[in-house]
Design an enzyme around this catalytic site. Structure first.
Site, PDB file in Angstrom:
ATOM      1  N   LYS A  74      -4.935  -8.876   2.090  1.00  0.00           N
ATOM      2  CA  LYS A  74      -4.851 -10.479   1.149  1.00  0.00           C
ATOM      3  C   LYS A  74      -4.231 -10.519   0.213  1.00  0.00           C
ATOM      4  O   LYS A  74      -3.629 -11.380  -0.040  1.00  0.00           O
ATOM      5  CB  LYS A  74      -6.467  -9.669   0.285  1.00  0.00           C
ATOM      6  CG  LYS A  74      -7.670  -8.948   0.587  1.00  0.00           C
ATOM      7  CD  LYS A  74      -8.612  -8.614  -0.092  1.00  0.00           C
ATOM      8  CE  LYS A  74      -8.267  -7.358  -0.752  1.00  0.00           C
ATOM      9  NZ  LYS A  74      -8.492  -6.605   0.236  1.00  0.00           N
ATOM     10  N   THR A  75      -3.198  -8.783  -0.122  1.00  0.00           N
ATOM     11  CA  THR A  75      -2.107  -9.215  -0.659  1.00  0.00           C
ATOM     12  C   THR A  75      -0.823 -10.271   0.101  1.00  0.00           C
ATOM     13  O   THR A  75      -0.005 -10.317   0.029  1.00  0.00           O
ATOM     14  CB  THR A  75      -1.484  -7.855  -1.612  1.00  0.00           C
ATOM     15  OG1 THR A  75      -2.508  -7.268  -2.047  1.00  0.00           O
ATOM     16  CG2 THR A  75      -0.413  -7.974  -2.339  1.00  0.00           C
TER      17      THR A  75
ATOM     18  N   ASP B 257      -4.770 -10.140  -8.259  1.00  0.00           N
ATOM     19  CA  ASP B 257      -5.859  -8.896  -7.367  1.00  0.00           C
ATOM     20  C   ASP B 257      -7.324  -8.637  -7.805  1.00  0.00           C
ATOM     21  O   ASP B 257      -6.459  -8.888  -9.187  1.00  0.00           O
ATOM     22  CB  ASP B 257      -4.649  -8.021  -7.009  1.00  0.00           C
ATOM     23  CG  ASP B 257      -4.549  -7.534  -6.840  1.00  0.00           C
ATOM     24  OD1 ASP B 257      -5.695  -7.850  -5.491  1.00  0.00           O
ATOM     25  OD2 ASP B 257      -4.025  -6.085  -5.677  1.00  0.00           O
TER      26      ASP B 257
ATOM     27  N   THR C  42     -12.229  -6.548  -3.413  1.00  0.00           N
ATOM     28  CA  THR C  42     -12.941  -6.269  -2.990  1.00  0.00           C
ATOM     29  C   THR C  42     -14.451  -6.084  -3.244  1.00  0.00           C
ATOM     30  O   THR C  42     -15.635  -5.652  -2.199  1.00  0.00           O
ATOM     31  CB  THR C  42     -13.262  -3.992  -2.561  1.00  0.00           C
ATOM     32  OG1 THR C  42     -12.597  -3.904  -4.525  1.00  0.00           O
ATOM     33  CG2 THR C  42     -11.210  -3.959  -2.404  1.00  0.00           C
TER      34      THR C  42
ATOM     35  N   ARG D 159      -2.669  -0.955   6.558  1.00  0.00           N
ATOM     36  CA  ARG D 159      -2.177   0.018   6.083  1.00  0.00           C
ATOM     37  C   ARG D 159      -2.347   1.002   6.144  1.00  0.00           C
ATOM     38  O   ARG D 159      -1.163   2.138   5.641  1.00  0.00           O
ATOM     39  CB  ARG D 159      -2.935   0.158   3.596  1.00  0.00           C
ATOM     40  CG  ARG D 159      -1.985   0.686   3.222  1.00  0.00           C
ATOM     41  CD  ARG D 159      -2.391   0.336   1.826  1.00  0.00           C
ATOM     42  NE  ARG D 159      -1.954  -0.473   1.464  1.00  0.00           N
ATOM     43  CZ  ARG D 159      -3.013  -1.193   0.593  1.00  0.00           C
ATOM     44  NH1 ARG D 159      -4.037  -0.777   0.027  1.00  0.00           N
ATOM     45  NH2 ARG D 159      -2.672  -2.430  -0.120  1.00  0.00           N
TER      46      ARG D 159
HETATM   47  P1  ATP Z   1      -5.505  -4.062  -1.279  1.00  0.00           P
HETATM   48  O1  ATP Z   1      -6.144  -4.913  -2.242  1.00  0.00           O
HETATM   49  O2  ATP Z   1      -5.499  -2.844  -1.476  1.00  0.00           O
HETATM   50  O3  ATP Z   1      -3.605  -4.553  -2.038  1.00  0.00           O
HETATM   51  P2  ATP Z   1      -4.985  -5.792   0.804  1.00  0.00           P
HETATM   52  O4  ATP Z   1      -5.814  -6.071   1.227  1.00  0.00           O
HETATM   53  O5  ATP Z   1      -4.253  -6.604  -0.177  1.00  0.00           O
HETATM   54  O6  ATP Z   1      -5.178  -4.125  -0.337  1.00  0.00           O
HETATM   55  P3  ATP Z   1      -2.342  -5.637   2.299  1.00  0.00           P
HETATM   56  O7  ATP Z   1      -1.137  -4.856   0.834  1.00  0.00           O
HETATM   57  O8  ATP Z   1      -1.931  -7.076   1.920  1.00  0.00           O
HETATM   58  O9  ATP Z   1      -2.844  -5.127   1.403  1.00  0.00           O
HETATM   59  O10 ATP Z   1      -1.948  -5.014   3.874  1.00  0.00           O
HETATM   60  C1  ATP Z   1      -0.995  -4.037   3.446  1.00  0.00           C
HETATM   61  C2  ATP Z   1      -0.348  -3.026   4.272  1.00  0.00           C
HETATM   62  O11 ATP Z   1      -0.845  -3.804   5.703  1.00  0.00           O
HETATM   63  C3  ATP Z   1       0.937  -4.397   4.447  1.00  0.00           C
HETATM   64  O12 ATP Z   1       1.726  -3.798   3.918  1.00  0.00           O
HETATM   65  C4  ATP Z   1       1.538  -5.080   5.886  1.00  0.00           C
HETATM   66  O13 ATP Z   1       2.625  -4.373   6.396  1.00  0.00           O
HETATM   67  C5  ATP Z   1       0.302  -4.301   6.309  1.00  0.00           C
HETATM   68  N1  ATP Z   1      -1.018  -5.937   7.168  1.00  0.00           N
HETATM   69  C6  ATP Z   1      -1.796  -5.976   6.648  1.00  0.00           C
HETATM   70  N2  ATP Z   1      -2.299  -7.241   7.221  1.00  0.00           N
HETATM   71  C7  ATP Z   1      -1.698  -7.250   8.218  1.00  0.00           C
HETATM   72  C8  ATP Z   1      -1.875  -8.619   9.564  1.00  0.00           C
HETATM   73  N3  ATP Z   1      -2.265  -9.581   9.667  1.00  0.00           N
HETATM   74  N4  ATP Z   1      -0.324  -8.018  10.243  1.00  0.00           N
HETATM   75  C9  ATP Z   1       0.406  -7.384   9.806  1.00  0.00           C
HETATM   76  N5  ATP Z   1       0.803  -5.991   9.173  1.00  0.00           N
HETATM   77  C10 ATP Z   1      -0.535  -6.148   8.173  1.00  0.00           C
END
Ligand code: ATP
Length: 333
Positions: free
Chosen positions: A64-65, A109, A158, A217
């Protein structure tokens, strides 16, 4: 959030950021979401308008981030990052709103944690690009109508179910991020091993991907730990067996469950005799918050059919018992 493992949680901010894709074409998987977003971005750019507001939902660590950082990069604009938990009153939102430049992005977020008063403030900001600021109190209070620069709000949660309908409806684009396939995770592990100057073979990538609960992650965290382990124990050489030994050592099992996941199953099995047990009761027994369990632990256990949610509470499944190498208690018919 992190999983509290050595190399899996501690200091994950730095490497996590450095491994985060910077552009959309560096991202792996989520193809449908990506295609729809590309169309929306292109259309907005052709019209010379800001992109419609976007809501992402899904379990933690699925990107998401990452989307919230690559979208502004594709649009050639800047992003401000906020967290719903930190926006306790409308005034906390003001610095972000007044800082917006035309077409820029505000990322919130955990948007489900925004209190009602802040949420109502967001309605007019999102819909009409304006906010009403109340100055002073009582009889001398005045309302100032403040025009905002047109912007894009990206919300992440989430818990899509916890958002009120009026807020949810103000997002023109709503996307659910689902779990990654093994092949996609392998690709992420392989690419990131190259970024870390430690290219690994297919076997090792498969071990790491297979034990990452379908979550990028976690794949990154596991990879970083395998790197530490191999540098300390094997001159930096990574093979399938070395990756396996490294992950075994920090208690990550073949399904990718960590100590907390297995602690949950153990509590449900031992203390609650397989359930049904309420979430809060399990959380109290484990001494963790119910939110953590619901966001970070249960989704994968449910998806793997190790537990089920019933109206009376959580229950172990036969598969759950088998994974924990225990026999289910005999229940009266
Ligand atoms: P949260 O809600 O816990 O913050 P999130 O869904 O925002 O989690 P991210 O922080 O975007 O998750 O993703 C975590 C890590 O996973 C990122 O730093 C990145 O390195 C990797 N990642 C996520 N999605 C991808 C993708 N589609 N391709 C490659 N790497 C990814």
């Amino acid at each position: 959030p992190n999983s509290g493992q050595p190399g899996a949680g501690s200091g994950d901010n730095m490497p996590d950021t450095s491994l985060r894709p910077k552009r959309m074409d560096e991202m792996v998987g989520q193809r449908d979401v990506m295609e729809r977003l590309k169309i929306a971005i292109e259309a907005a750019q052709k019209r010379g308008e800001p992109l419609g507001h976007i809501l992402f939902d899904g379990p933690p660590g699925l990107g998401k981030t990452t989307f919230a950082t690559v979208i502004p990069a594709e649009m050639g604009t800047v992003v401000q990052m906020a967290n719903g938990a930190g926006l306790k009153a409308p005034k906390d939102l003001l610095p972000y709103l007044t800082n917006l430049s035309e077409g820029s992005v505000l990322f919130i977020d955990e948007i489900h944690r925004v209190p009602k008063a802040v949420e109502e403030y967001l309605y007019t900001a999102m819909e009409d690009f304006r906010i009403d600021i109340v100055l002073g109190e009582g009889v001398s209070a005045r309302t100032l109508n403040y025009e905002l620069r047109p912007f894009t709000l990206i919300g992440a949660t989430t818990r899509a179910g916890m958002l009120s309908a009026p807020l949810r409806d103000r997002f023109q684009i709503r996307e659910h991020l689902g779990w990654y396939t093994d092949t996609e995770l392998c690709e992420i592990v392989r690419r990131n091993s190259i970024k870390l100057n430690m290219p690994i073979d297919d076997d090792s990538a498969a071990v790491i991907a297979g034990r990452s609960r379908r979550t990028p992650r976690l794949a990154n965290n596991r990879l970083l730990w395998v790197r530490d382990y191999s540098q300390s124990k094997a001159d930096g050489k990574v093979t399938g067996p070395i990756a396996t030994a490294a992950l075994d050592m920090i208690g990550i099992d073949v399904l990718g469950l960590d100590k907390q996941d297995r602690g949950y199953l153990d509590t449900l099995m031992r203390v609650f005799v397989g359930g049904p047990a309420g979430l809060e009761a399990i959380a109290h027994t484990m001494n963790v918050s119910g939110d953590t369990l619901e966001d970070e632990v249960e989704p994968f256990l449910l998806r793997s059919e190790l537990i089920v949610r019933t109206r009376r509470g959580r229950m172990m499944t036969a598969k759950g018992y088998a994974h924990m190498k225990q026999t289910p208690p005999k229940r009266p018919l």
